[in-house]
Motif scaffolding. Structure first.
Motif, PDB file in Angstrom:
ATOM      1  N   LEU A  69       0.833  -1.203   0.000  1.00  0.00           N
ATOM      2  CA  LEU A  69       0.000   0.000   0.000  1.00  0.00           C
ATOM      3  C   LEU A  69       0.864   1.248   0.000  1.00  0.00           C
ATOM      4  CD1 LEU A  69      -2.595   1.646   0.335  1.00  0.00           C
ATOM      5  CD2 LEU A  69      -2.499   1.154   2.794  1.00  0.00           C
ATOM      6  N   ARG A  70       1.916   1.261   0.795  1.00  0.00           N
ATOM      7  CA  ARG A  70       2.798   2.433   0.842  1.00  0.00           C
ATOM      8  C   ARG A  70       3.491   2.654  -0.500  1.00  0.00           C
ATOM      9  NH1 ARG A  70       6.276   0.577   5.654  1.00  0.00           N
ATOM     10  NH2 ARG A  70       7.611   2.334   5.050  1.00  0.00           N
ATOM     11  N   ALA A  71       3.806   1.572  -1.206  1.00  0.00           N
ATOM     12  CA  ALA A  71       4.391   1.714  -2.542  1.00  0.00           C
ATOM     13  C   ALA A  71       3.393   2.343  -3.504  1.00  0.00           C
ATOM     14  CB  ALA A  71       4.854   0.351  -3.062  1.00  0.00           C
ATOM     15  N   ASP A  72       2.130   1.923  -3.405  1.00  0.00           N
ATOM     16  CA  ASP A  72       1.099   2.513  -4.261  1.00  0.00           C
ATOM     17  C   ASP A  72       0.906   3.997  -3.947  1.00  0.00           C
ATOM     18  OD1 ASP A  72       0.746   0.031  -5.367  1.00  0.00           O
ATOM     19  OD2 ASP A  72      -1.185  -0.371  -4.389  1.00  0.00           O
ATOM     20  N   LEU A  73       0.922   4.345  -2.662  1.00  0.00           N
ATOM     21  CA  LEU A  73       0.789   5.744  -2.273  1.00  0.00           C
ATOM     22  C   LEU A  73       1.960   6.572  -2.783  1.00  0.00           C
ATOM     23  CD1 LEU A  73      -0.440   5.164   1.379  1.00  0.00           C
ATOM     24  CD2 LEU A  73      -1.742   6.333  -0.405  1.00  0.00           C
ATOM     25  N   ALA A  74       3.163   6.012  -2.716  1.00  0.00           N
ATOM     26  CA  ALA A  74       4.342   6.715  -3.222  1.00  0.00           C
ATOM     27  C   ALA A  74       4.224   6.959  -4.723  1.00  0.00           C
ATOM     28  CB  ALA A  74       5.602   5.916  -2.902  1.00  0.00           C
ATOM     29  N   ALA A  75       3.740   5.948  -5.444  1.00  0.00           N
ATOM     30  CA  ALA A  75       3.568   6.096  -6.893  1.00  0.00           C
ATOM     31  C   ALA A  75       2.544   7.178  -7.202  1.00  0.00           C
ATOM     32  CB  ALA A  75       3.142   4.769  -7.504  1.00  0.00           C
ATOM     33  N   TYR A  76       1.481   7.243  -6.402  1.00  0.00           N
ATOM     34  CA  TYR A  76       0.467   8.284  -6.605  1.00  0.00           C
ATOM     35  C   TYR A  76       1.057   9.674  -6.364  1.00  0.00           C
ATOM     36  CZ  TYR A  76      -3.316  11.456  -5.381  1.00  0.00           C
ATOM     37  OH  TYR A  76      -4.134  12.555  -5.302  1.00  0.00           O
ATOM     38  N   LEU A  77       1.854   9.828  -5.315  1.00  0.00           N
ATOM     39  CA  LEU A  77       2.419  11.131  -4.978  1.00  0.00           C
ATOM     40  C   LEU A  77       3.491  11.580  -5.958  1.00  0.00           C
ATOM     41  CD1 LEU A  77       2.785  10.853  -1.090  1.00  0.00           C
ATOM     42  CD2 LEU A  77       1.081  12.169  -2.364  1.00  0.00           C
ATOM     43  N   GLY A  78       4.254  10.641  -6.508  1.00  0.00           N
ATOM     44  CA  GLY A  78       5.341  11.011  -7.407  1.00  0.00           C
ATOM     45  C   GLY A  78       6.504  11.615  -6.658  1.00  0.00           C
ATOM     46  N   HIS A  79       7.167  12.611  -7.257  1.00  0.00           N
ATOM     47  CA  HIS A  79       8.291  13.319  -6.640  1.00  0.00           C
ATOM     48  C   HIS A  79       9.438  12.370  -6.272  1.00  0.00           C
ATOM     49  CE1 HIS A  79       6.238  17.237  -6.267  1.00  0.00           C
ATOM     50  NE2 HIS A  79       5.154  16.516  -6.053  1.00  0.00           N
ATOM     51  N   GLY A  80       9.537  11.238  -6.957  1.00  0.00           N
ATOM     52  CA  GLY A  80      10.630  10.310  -6.709  1.00  0.00           C
ATOM     53  C   GLY A  80      10.511   9.554  -5.397  1.00  0.00           C
ATOM     54  N   LEU A  81       9.328   9.539  -4.788  1.00  0.00           N
ATOM     55  CA  LEU A  81       9.150   8.873  -3.505  1.00  0.00           C
ATOM     56  C   LEU A  81       9.017   7.366  -3.680  1.00  0.00           C
ATOM     57  CD1 LEU A  81       6.565  11.363  -1.955  1.00  0.00           C
ATOM     58  CD2 LEU A  81       9.010  11.222  -1.435  1.00  0.00           C
ATOM     59  N   THR A  82       9.432   6.639  -2.657  1.00  0.00           N
ATOM     60  CA  THR A  82       9.286   5.184  -2.632  1.00  0.00           C
ATOM     61  C   THR A  82       8.501   4.796  -1.380  1.00  0.00           C
ATOM     62  OG1 THR A  82      11.275   4.768  -1.320  1.00  0.00           O
ATOM     63  CG2 THR A  82      11.559   4.977  -3.724  1.00  0.00           C
ATOM     64  N   ALA A  83       8.236   3.516  -1.229  1.00  0.00           N
ATOM     65  CA  ALA A  83       7.515   3.043  -0.051  1.00  0.00           C
ATOM     66  C   ALA A  83       8.219   3.444   1.237  1.00  0.00           C
ATOM     67  CB  ALA A  83       7.355   1.521  -0.110  1.00  0.00           C
ATOM     68  N   ASP A  84       9.547   3.503   1.218  1.00  0.00           N
ATOM     69  CA  ASP A  84      10.303   3.864   2.420  1.00  0.00           C
ATOM     70  C   ASP A  84      10.056   5.303   2.861  1.00  0.00           C
ATOM     71  OD1 ASP A  84      11.404   1.351   2.569  1.00  0.00           O
ATOM     72  OD2 ASP A  84      13.249   1.902   1.498  1.00  0.00           O
ATOM     73  N   HIS A  85       9.574   6.144   1.928  1.00  0.00           N
ATOM     74  CA  HIS A  85       9.300   7.544   2.248  1.00  0.00           C
ATOM     75  C   HIS A  85       7.867   7.772   2.733  1.00  0.00           C
ATOM     76  CE1 HIS A  85      12.647   7.886  -0.716  1.00  0.00           C
ATOM     77  NE2 HIS A  85      12.996   8.933   0.014  1.00  0.00           N
ATOM     78  N   VAL A  86       7.049   6.747   2.770  1.00  0.00           N
ATOM     79  CA  VAL A  86       5.611   6.932   3.033  1.00  0.00           C
ATOM     80  C   VAL A  86       5.178   6.113   4.236  1.00  0.00           C
ATOM     81  CG1 VAL A  86       3.288   6.640   2.079  1.00  0.00           C
ATOM     82  CG2 VAL A  86       5.155   7.435   0.605  1.00  0.00           C
ATOM     83  N   TRP A  87       4.292   6.699   5.036  1.00  0.00           N
ATOM     84  CA  TRP A  87       3.674   6.006   6.143  1.00  0.00           C
ATOM     85  C   TRP A  87       2.166   6.071   5.959  1.00  0.00           C
ATOM     86  CZ3 TRP A  87       4.542   2.231   8.911  1.00  0.00           C
ATOM     87  CH2 TRP A  87       3.849   1.960  10.095  1.00  0.00           C
ATOM     88  N   ALA A  88       1.445   5.040   6.396  1.00  0.00           N
ATOM     89  CA  ALA A  88      -0.014   5.003   6.258  1.00  0.00           C
ATOM     90  C   ALA A  88      -0.641   4.576   7.577  1.00  0.00           C
ATOM     91  CB  ALA A  88      -0.414   4.033   5.142  1.00  0.00           C
ATOM     92  N   ALA A  89      -1.839   5.088   7.833  1.00  0.00           N
ATOM     93  CA  ALA A  89      -2.528   4.766   9.091  1.00  0.00           C
ATOM     94  C   ALA A  89      -4.026   4.979   8.917  1.00  0.00           C
ATOM     95  CB  ALA A  89      -1.977   5.621  10.230  1.00  0.00           C
ATOM     96  N   ASN A  90      -4.763   4.754   9.996  1.00  0.00           N
ATOM     97  CA  ASN A  90      -6.221   4.884   9.981  1.00  0.00           C
ATOM     98  C   ASN A  90      -6.618   6.355   9.986  1.00  0.00           C
ATOM     99  OD1 ASN A  90      -7.625   2.126  10.273  1.00  0.00           O
ATOM    100  ND2 ASN A  90      -5.924   2.000  11.714  1.00  0.00           N
ATOM    101  N   GLY A  91      -6.603   6.956   8.820  1.00  0.00           N
ATOM    102  CA  GLY A  91      -6.890   8.370   8.685  1.00  0.00           C
ATOM    103  C   GLY A  91      -5.694   9.219   9.063  1.00  0.00           C
ATOM    104  N   SER A  92      -5.702  10.473   8.618  1.00  0.00           N
ATOM    105  CA  SER A  92      -4.599  11.371   8.977  1.00  0.00           C
ATOM    106  C   SER A  92      -4.580  11.636  10.475  1.00  0.00           C
ATOM    107  CB  SER A  92      -4.709  12.686   8.199  1.00  0.00           C
ATOM    108  OG  SER A  92      -5.949  13.315   8.454  1.00  0.00           O
TER     109      SER A  92
END
Length: 367
Positions: A69-92
């Motif tokens: 999921l974090r990899a998918d979020l990174a792909a959506y955001l772009g800016h060269g981000l990867t899964a390691d740059h993204v955290w996910a949780a139950n709402g912001s």
């Protein structure tokens, strides 16, 4: 019967009420900035299939760190981000709670700029963190020079700044973010929950992440993605920042079902975001209409509009509710907030407000 007063509650929670906007069954609900356009039947079918597939393994714990999921979020955001740059949780909400658990806490301070999101002081309270605010300017912008001075005076461990700001809709220029980061001894989080609704040319703080390991940018799928019921918030930052949040997260904090349906929504991002332009137009249209009625309107880059000022805003809010229209009584005294909705919802709101403002009892309360 036992009451709350009979229980050994933490002293700072005595007298507190649970957070939440009114959840009332009325024809027009424009109070919590939801996307009024739900997923298509095709996406609903994909979500149902993903849930069915996930259900076969519900006897097992979910993937603990939601890497796919974090990899998918990174792909959506772009800016060269990867899964390691993204955290996910139950709402912001949970993302922010993780941030304060990791970087704030007893003896530490959180700084924000008021008026802003009303949950921030509750995050601070729940993590035993100090919370201070610095006032925004009369037009709800952040005066950078004064904000830097406030940071130098309070030396906060966490700075929370919302762009576009809730409840005002005010966007923060990138040069202001840079100044806050440069002045801050701790971490800075730019809360971009409404970023997808900004006007053309309004940049994201994601551009500033490289080389700034103490900066983070939080987002949510609740608003633009029409995924409020899915409960998925996320944050982009340096991998070390993300690792700090992994330390404090509860085990298996994201269910397998949440991860699966969020990935379906991201796979259908163009369709899920298709209503964003319509909601921008609705926002701008209702802002112009309100201004034409002689009301003050805050400049908004979000999917809502803050308007006023009323000597008795509750009377206006109640007058709208009596006519089947629910908006939000929030923000500075005298102001109200209305979410962008469908054309039918906007028409109902405008008709109801016209009636309220011409009502003798209510108009007498207006300045």
């Amino acid at each position: 019967m036992t009451s709350l007063a009979d229980l050994p509650l933490r002293p700072e929670l005595v007298g507190e009420q649970p957070y939440g906007a009114p959840q009332l069954d009325v024809p027009v609900r424009l109070n919590v900035n939801e996307n009024p356009y739900g997923p298509s039947e095709a996406v609903v079918a994909q979500i149902a299939a993903a849930v069915a597939e996930t259900a076969r393994d519900l006897n097992r714990y979910p993937e603990r760190d939601a890497v796919a999921l974090r990899a998918d979020l990174a792909a959506y955001l772009g800016h060269g981000l990867t899964a390691d740059h993204v955290w996910a949780a139950n709402g912001s909400n949970e993302v922010m709670l993780h941030v304060l658990q990791a970087f704030a806490g007893p003896g530490r301070t959180v700084l924000s700029f008021a008026p802003t999101y009303s949950m921030y002081p509750e995050y601070a309270r729940d993590t035993h963190s100090g919370f201070v605010t610095f006032p925004r300017a009369d037009d709800f912008t952040v005066d950078v020079e004064q904000a830097v001075a406030a940071i130098e005076q309070t030396r906060p461990d966490v700075v929370l700044v919302t762009s576009p700001n809730n409840p005002t809709g005010t966007a923060l220029p990138l040069e202001a973010v840079v100044a806050l980061v440069d002045a801050s001894p701790g971490v800075v989080v730019v809360d971009e929950a409404y970023q997808e609704f900004v006007r053309t040319g309004t940049p994201s703080a994601l551009e500033l992440l490289p080389g700034r390991p103490r900066l983070a940018v939080s987002r949510t799928m609740s608003k633009a993605f029409a995924f409020a019921g899915g409960r998925l918030g996320y944050l982009a930052a340096d991998p070390a920042f993300v690792d700090a949040l992994r330390v404090v997260r509860l085990p298996y904090h994201l269910s397998a079902v949440t991860q699966a349906v969020a990935r379906v929504a991201l796979a259908n991002a163009p369709e899920m975001l298709a209503a964003v332009d319509r909601l921008r137009q609705a926002r701008d249209g209702v802002a112009a209409w309100l201004a034409g009625r002689g009301l003050e309107v805050a400049d908004s880059d979000a999917n809502f509009v803050l308007f006023g000022r009323f000597a008795d805003r509750h009377a206006v809010w109640q007058g709208l509710l009596d006519r089947g229209v629910l908006i939000r009584e929030v923000g500075p005294a005298g102001w109200l907030r209305v979410s962008a909705g469908t054309p039918e919802e906007m028409d109902a709101f405008q008709q109801a407000l016209d009636e309220v403002l011409t009502d003798d009892d209510v108009s007498a309360r207006m300045p």
